[in-house]
Design an enzyme around this catalytic site. Structure first.
Site, PDB file in Angstrom:
ATOM      1  N   GLU A 136       0.804  -1.229   0.000  1.00 43.13           N
ATOM      2  CA  GLU A 136       0.000   0.000   0.000  1.00 43.13           C
ATOM      3  C   GLU A 136       0.836   1.279   0.000  1.00 43.13           C
ATOM      4  OE1 GLU A 136      -0.719  -2.756   1.613  1.00 43.13           O
ATOM      5  OE2 GLU A 136      -2.873  -3.094   1.739  1.00 43.13           O
TER       6      GLU A 136
HETATM    7  N1  COA Z   1      -6.913  -2.973  -8.904  1.00 39.69           N
HETATM    8  C1  COA Z   1      -7.433  -2.821 -10.135  1.00 39.69           C
HETATM    9  N2  COA Z   1      -6.952  -3.460 -11.212  1.00 39.69           N
HETATM   10  C2  COA Z   1      -5.912  -4.278 -11.033  1.00 39.69           C
HETATM   11  C3  COA Z   1      -5.318  -4.480  -9.774  1.00 39.69           C
HETATM   12  C4  COA Z   1      -5.869  -3.790  -8.673  1.00 39.69           C
HETATM   13  N3  COA Z   1      -5.383  -3.931  -7.429  1.00 39.69           N
HETATM   14  N4  COA Z   1      -4.288  -5.355  -9.920  1.00 39.69           N
HETATM   15  C5  COA Z   1      -4.253  -5.679 -11.225  1.00 39.69           C
HETATM   16  N5  COA Z   1      -5.213  -5.021 -11.899  1.00 39.69           N
HETATM   17  C6  COA Z   1      -5.522  -5.076 -13.329  1.00 39.69           C
HETATM   18  C7  COA Z   1      -4.417  -4.447 -14.161  1.00 39.69           C
HETATM   19  O1  COA Z   1      -4.580  -3.038 -14.229  1.00 39.69           O
HETATM   20  C8  COA Z   1      -4.615  -5.130 -15.486  1.00 39.69           C
HETATM   21  O2  COA Z   1      -5.678  -4.493 -16.177  1.00 39.69           O
HETATM   22  P1  COA Z   1      -5.616  -4.333 -17.799  1.00 39.69           P
HETATM   23  O3  COA Z   1      -5.685  -5.737 -18.318  1.00 39.69           O
HETATM   24  O4  COA Z   1      -6.828  -3.517 -18.110  1.00 39.69           O
HETATM   25  O5  COA Z   1      -4.315  -3.663 -18.098  1.00 39.69           O
HETATM   26  C9  COA Z   1      -5.089  -6.521 -15.098  1.00 39.69           C
HETATM   27  O6  COA Z   1      -5.555  -6.413 -13.756  1.00 39.69           O
HETATM   28  C10 COA Z   1      -3.980  -7.546 -15.133  1.00 39.69           C
HETATM   29  O7  COA Z   1      -2.908  -7.016 -14.368  1.00 39.69           O
HETATM   30  P2  COA Z   1      -1.390  -7.338 -14.757  1.00 39.69           P
HETATM   31  O8  COA Z   1      -0.512  -6.515 -13.884  1.00 39.69           O
HETATM   32  O9  COA Z   1      -1.208  -7.253 -16.223  1.00 39.69           O
HETATM   33  O10 COA Z   1      -1.364  -8.899 -14.330  1.00 39.69           O
HETATM   34  P3  COA Z   1      -0.156  -9.785 -13.833  1.00 39.69           P
HETATM   35  O11 COA Z   1      -0.723 -11.158 -13.702  1.00 39.69           O
HETATM   36  O12 COA Z   1       1.056  -9.574 -14.650  1.00 39.69           O
HETATM   37  O13 COA Z   1       0.194  -9.226 -12.353  1.00 39.69           O
HETATM   38  C11 COA Z   1      -0.305  -8.511 -10.093  1.00 39.69           C
HETATM   39  C12 COA Z   1      -0.727  -9.377 -11.314  1.00 39.69           C
HETATM   40  C13 COA Z   1      -1.380  -8.696  -9.053  1.00 39.69           C
HETATM   41  C14 COA Z   1       1.057  -9.013  -9.554  1.00 39.69           C
HETATM   42  C15 COA Z   1      -0.163  -7.025 -10.542  1.00 39.69           C
HETATM   43  O14 COA Z   1      -1.324  -6.663 -11.293  1.00 39.69           O
HETATM   44  C16 COA Z   1      -0.039  -6.057  -9.395  1.00 39.69           C
HETATM   45  O15 COA Z   1       1.037  -5.894  -8.856  1.00 39.69           O
HETATM   46  N6  COA Z   1      -1.148  -5.372  -9.020  1.00 39.69           N
HETATM   47  C17 COA Z   1      -1.165  -4.373  -7.973  1.00 39.69           C
HETATM   48  C18 COA Z   1      -1.340  -5.083  -6.645  1.00 39.69           C
HETATM   49  C19 COA Z   1      -1.274  -4.123  -5.465  1.00 39.69           C
HETATM   50  O16 COA Z   1      -0.296  -3.447  -5.224  1.00 39.69           O
HETATM   51  N7  COA Z   1      -2.362  -4.115  -4.690  1.00 39.69           N
HETATM   52  C20 COA Z   1      -2.503  -3.308  -3.521  1.00 39.69           C
HETATM   53  C21 COA Z   1      -3.757  -2.498  -3.635  1.00 39.69           C
HETATM   54  S1  COA Z   1      -3.987  -1.439  -2.237  1.00 39.69           S
END
Ligand code: COA
Length: 258
Positions: A136
């Site tokens: 976060e």
């Molecule tokens: N909220 C909204 N959308 C999210 C998301 C979140 N927390 N995490 C991932 N997504 C979305 C991405 O924007 C992407 O959307 P798109 O296809 O329209 O571009 C889709 O999900 C796939 O994400 P991507 O990063 O391409 O997938 P991945 O499998 O390579 O990686 C994660 C997955 C979870 C490791 C990576 O998305 C990530 O690090 N997300 C953030 C997690 C985070 O920090 N959460 C804390 C929230 S307080």
């Protein structure tokens, strides 16, 4: 309630709950929170459920709060944000207090609130390449409503490191911290979950529920108060139908009726 973001199915006494927004890596928004809270309330009231398997559809367990939803909330008033955060807090509390054991099945990533969801599970099975993190602060946010549950699992010292750095960590580290109980290749996740389900179905449902309640209550009490509570709990259990049946079955060299 019909679910848009969840998939819930029952197999005998086992309830399988799957977060079902794989396109956004099962990130949760207000809709997910409403559905998950409703689901948890109904499972808590259902005496036919003896174990829950909590999973995420697609490549990732849960990417935490939906950041698109969070962005929209910048235009909300403080009171609206407070109401919303309170709903999320109630969801975590309801999940944490489920009277039945919850097994978390973690693949891919469990980040932010995803790590929080792992923390409310009683037993967590993680793929060996799964990634956890309280990310976060890297987004200008803080791990807030999940804090009591995560700190309850990993303790204050690890929380200082991981909440403040926002660094991601692997399944083995999560296991060393007490957040995860078994680390296996992703292909073995389901059979490991099945093994835990079998163990849970071998125990008396009322005893398991009482043990879970006791764990939560002991943590809130002084040693003296906890001793009183525990003595009362076992005194009741010995005389309970389940306690009597379990002891009798052992002495009669047969399986108990549950
Ligand atoms: N909220 C909204 N959308 C999210 C998301 C979140 N927390 N995490 C991932 N997504 C979305 C991405 O924007 C992407 O959307 P798109 O296809 O329209 O571009 C889709 O999900 C796939 O994400 P991507 O990063 O391409 O997938 P991945 O499998 O390579 O990686 C994660 C997955 C979870 C490791 C990576 O998305 C990530 O690090 N997300 C953030 C997690 C985070 O920090 N959460 C804390 C929230 S307080």
């Amino acid at each position: 309630m019909g679910f848009r973001y969840l998939d819930a199915r029952r197999d005998g006494p086992v309830e399988y709950l799957t977060l079902n927004r794989p396109d956004v890596r099962n990130a949760f928004n207000d809709g997910v929170i409403t559905e998950l809270t409703w689901w948890a309330d109904s499972v808590a009231a259902d005496r036919g459920v003896r174990a829950v398997v909590f999973a995420g559809a697609g490549p990732t367990f849960c990417a935490g709060a939906d950041l698109d939803w969070m962005r929209r909330m910048a235009s909300y008033s403080y009171q609206q944000n407070l109401d919303d955060a309170s709903d999320m807090a109630r969801m975590f509390l309801t999940l944490d207090r489920l009277p039945v054991p919850v097994i978390g099945r973690v693949q891919g990533a469990a980040l932010g609130g995803g790590t929080g969801l792992a923390a409310i599970c009683d037993i967590v099975v993680a793929a060996d390449d799964a990634v956890f993190g309280l990310t976060e602060v890297r987004l200008g946010l803080i791990p807030a409503v999940i804090a009591p549950f995560v700190i309850g699992k990993i303790g204050g010292s690890a929380a200082r490191e991981l909440f403040l750095t926002g660094a991601r960590f692997g399944a083995e580290r999560a296991k060393a911290l007490g957040l995860v109980h078994a680390v296996v290749p992703e292909a073995d996740l389901d059979q490991t979950v099945v093994g835990y389900v079998k163990d849970l179905l071998a125990g008396a449902p009322g005893a398991i529920s009482a043990a879970k309640h006791l764990i939560a209550e002991c943590g809130k009490r002084s040693a003296t108060d906890a001793a009183t509570l525990c003595a009362d709990a076992i005194a009741r259990r010995r005389a309970s139908p389940e306690g009597q049946e379990g002891i009798r079955a052992f002495l009669e060299k047969r399986k108990p009726t549950w």
